[in-house]
Design an enzyme around this catalytic site. Structure first.
Site, PDB file in Angstrom:
ATOM      1  NE  ARG A 197      -4.146  -1.964   1.938  1.00  0.00           N
ATOM      2  CZ  ARG A 197      -4.145  -3.160   2.509  1.00  0.00           C
ATOM      3  NH1 ARG A 197      -3.138  -3.495   3.318  1.00  0.00           N
ATOM      4  NH2 ARG A 197      -5.112  -4.020   2.286  1.00  0.00           N
ATOM      5  CE  LYS A 219      -1.194  13.081 -15.550  1.00  0.00           C
ATOM      6  NZ  LYS A 219      -1.531  13.408 -16.958  1.00  0.00           N
ATOM      7  CD  GLU A 261       5.481  14.963 -23.685  1.00  0.00           C
ATOM      8  OE1 GLU A 261       4.942  16.043 -23.360  1.00  0.00           O
ATOM      9  OE2 GLU A 261       4.841  13.901 -23.804  1.00  0.00           O
ATOM     10  CE  LYS A 303       4.468  16.546 -15.535  1.00  0.00           C
ATOM     11  NZ  LYS A 303       4.612  15.265 -16.238  1.00  0.00           N
ATOM     12  CD  GLU A 313      -4.438  15.086 -16.207  1.00  0.00           C
ATOM     13  OE1 GLU A 313      -3.245  15.156 -16.522  1.00  0.00           O
ATOM     14  OE2 GLU A 313      -5.199  14.176 -16.566  1.00  0.00           O
ATOM     15  NE  ARG A 317       0.237  16.361 -13.640  1.00  0.00           N
ATOM     16  CZ  ARG A 317       0.817  15.525 -12.804  1.00  0.00           C
ATOM     17  NH1 ARG A 317       0.469  15.497 -11.526  1.00  0.00           N
ATOM     18  NH2 ARG A 317       1.768  14.704 -13.224  1.00  0.00           N
ATOM     19  CG  ASN A 321      -2.337  15.308 -20.690  1.00  0.00           C
ATOM     20  OD1 ASN A 321      -1.269  14.724 -20.610  1.00  0.00           O
ATOM     21  ND2 ASN A 321      -3.207  15.333 -19.696  1.00  0.00           N
ATOM     22  CG  HIS A 324      -0.211  13.941 -24.387  1.00  0.00           C
ATOM     23  ND1 HIS A 324       0.418  15.095 -24.798  1.00  0.00           N
ATOM     24  CD2 HIS A 324       0.714  13.254 -23.662  1.00  0.00           C
ATOM     25  CE1 HIS A 324       1.656  15.105 -24.337  1.00  0.00           C
ATOM     26  NE2 HIS A 324       1.860  14.006 -23.650  1.00  0.00           N
ATOM     27  CG  HIS A 328      -2.448   8.964 -25.065  1.00  0.00           C
ATOM     28  ND1 HIS A 328      -2.929   9.409 -23.854  1.00  0.00           N
ATOM     29  CD2 HIS A 328      -1.101   9.123 -25.010  1.00  0.00           C
ATOM     30  CE1 HIS A 328      -1.921   9.829 -23.104  1.00  0.00           C
ATOM     31  NE2 HIS A 328      -0.808   9.658 -23.789  1.00  0.00           N
ATOM     32  CG  HIS A 341       4.545   9.245 -25.314  1.00  0.00           C
ATOM     33  ND1 HIS A 341       3.174   9.117 -25.343  1.00  0.00           N
ATOM     34  CD2 HIS A 341       4.797  10.375 -24.589  1.00  0.00           C
ATOM     35  CE1 HIS A 341       2.616  10.099 -24.662  1.00  0.00           C
ATOM     36  NE2 HIS A 341       3.580  10.881 -24.200  1.00  0.00           N
TER      37      HIS A 341
END
Length: 440
Positions: A197, A219, A261, A303, A313, A317, A321, A324, A328, A341
């Site tokens: 955990r 992330k 990026e 960032k 996010e 935030r 993206n 993206h 994606h 990517h």
């Protein structure tokens, strides 16, 4: 967009935060993020939702050095990610893996698990183990070496990390160390968030992509066959150690992928940085050490600033993206690992810019500048020919930014360095963009 009566602004400066940033509800929101070219100017965050209220809040400007670092200096540049008691430093510099105290100060227990891959392990695993143990005999290090590639960012490969941790009888005081690119960082971070955990972890990114983006902000996660990064958690590291020397072994294609990026930060919030890139792209691709160091530092500052304001996010935030959602879809539809990517994000950025222009939100000079800089960076400016309109739509329908069945996108709006995160756009513009880039 919302009327000015419903607009709410967040401003920040170099002062220390006195109030935590507000939590914003993601459903049916449209955010306008405005940023001037100066790194200390204010941010406006506009909320397009009837009757919405927002508690007054301020957030600190990330503490970072103001000028380009000298890579020959032994002292690293430090960019702070300001998250209260979970704040952490990003160390940036040459030869940092030789400065053992940097890593060791962030290892709080006696057991460490280094997670890396078959490409990076022969290059930097021994050096990392030495950095963790030199003069520190009480620490023992285990390692797990995963296959390399986006297609292995899945549950089966993740289980190899848990297998090693359990077989090694690691405990809650253990520290996981991610040594590699974005795939390794995301998987190691998710394993650290989940094992017992939650255990501490450290990021040692070895690609431009990871150094300027994925290692910062917490992330973590893995892909699903139906969509990228759909399984994961927000989980912050103890530190990020960016040894720029690791880029010496990075293939040219991976280097260019990471530059996608870097370009993103200029487009969405830092026009001055974008203009610097236009003048210095040849230096970045030639691996000029000072140019790379500056690009990494400035990207991390951007960032870290956004993450400090909106860790999970809720709205702001999401602007990170840009490109993206389209990108994606390319990665998922074309096959994980077929394009890197950053290559998919580059093509996705062109599509987002095209749609922004169709909506009348930007002028054609920005469209041309985006095309030009991506071509300078030797990145794709269109999706693969096998991608169809239906493929884009079906994959984008399960994107993480969908809320209440509404696809929200990051689009450019206004002068260079400004963007919106919104579901309030003409659907015809999206259809026209998809049709213009797909044969069917």
């Amino acid at each position: 967009m919302a009327s000015t009566a419903n607009a709410i602004s967040l401003s920040f400066s170099t002062t220390t935060a006195t109030t935590a940033p507000p939590t914003l509800k993601p459903q049916n929101l449209s955010y306008l993020y405005l940023r001037s070219s100066k790194p200390t100017t204010s941010v406006s965050l506009r909320l397009n939702r009837a009757g919405a209220t927002l508690a007054a809040a301020t957030a600190s400007r990330v503490r970072a050095s103001a000028q380009v670092m000298d890579v020959a200096s032994s002292a690293p540049t430090v960019v702070e990610v300001d998250l209260g008691d979970r704040s952490y430093p990003i160390y940036i510099g040459s030869g940092l893996l030789n400065q053992h105290e940097l890593l060791q100060r962030h290892v709080h227990g006696k057991r460490v698990l280094v997670v890396t891959n078959k490409t990076v392990a022969p290059l930097y695993l021994d050096k990392t183990i030495d950095a963790l143990t030199s003069g520190n005999p009480n620490v023992s290090v285990e390692s797990v070496i995963l296959p390399d590639g986006e297609k292995y960012k899945d549950m089966d490969t993740l289980m190899k990390v848990f297998d090693k941790a359990i077989e090694s009888r690691l405990d809650r005081k253990s520290t996981f160390v991610a040594l590699g690119g974005g795939v390794i960082g995301d998987m190691c971070g998710y394993a650290a968030a989940s094992f017992l955990r939650g255990v501490n972890f450290i990021q040692i990114p070895t690609t431009v992509m990871a150094q300027v983006d994925s290692s910062v902000g917490g992330k973590t996660g893995i892909n699903h066959r139906l969509g990228k990064n759909l399984i994961g958690a927000f989980y912050q590291p103890q530190c990020v150690l960016v040894d720029t020397d690791t880029l010496n072994t990075l293939p040219d294609r991976e280097l260019a992928s990471g530059v996608a990026e870097v370009i993103k930060y200029g487009l969405i919030r830092d026009a001055e940085f974008f203009e610097w890139q236009e003048k210095n792209m040849h230096k970045l691709l030639a691996r000029d050490p000072n140019a790379l160091a500056y690009a990494i530092k400035r990207s991390c500052e951007n960032k870290a600033e956004v993450v400090s304001l909106d860790e999970k996010e809720s709205g702001l935030r999401a602007t990170l993206n840009l490109g993206h959602t389209f990108g994606h879809a390319i990665e998922t539809g074309f096959g994980y690992g077929q394009w890197l990517h950053g290559e998919a994000v580059a093509a996705g950025t062109v599509m987002a810019v095209d749609m922004s222009y169709r909506l009348g939100w930007i002028d054609d000079s920005i469209v041309k500048r985006v095309q030009n800089i991506l071509q300078l960076a030797k990145l794709p400016t269109a999706p693969p020919e096998t991608m169809t309109v239906d493929m884009f739509k079906s994959i984008m329908a399960v994107d993480k930014k969908v809320a209440d069945g509404l696809l929200r996108l990051i689009l450019l709006k206004g002068p260079l360095g400004n963007c919106v995160f919104t579901g309030d756009y003409d659907r015809k513009a999206l259809d026209d963009t998809l049709r213009s880039f797909c044969k069917s």
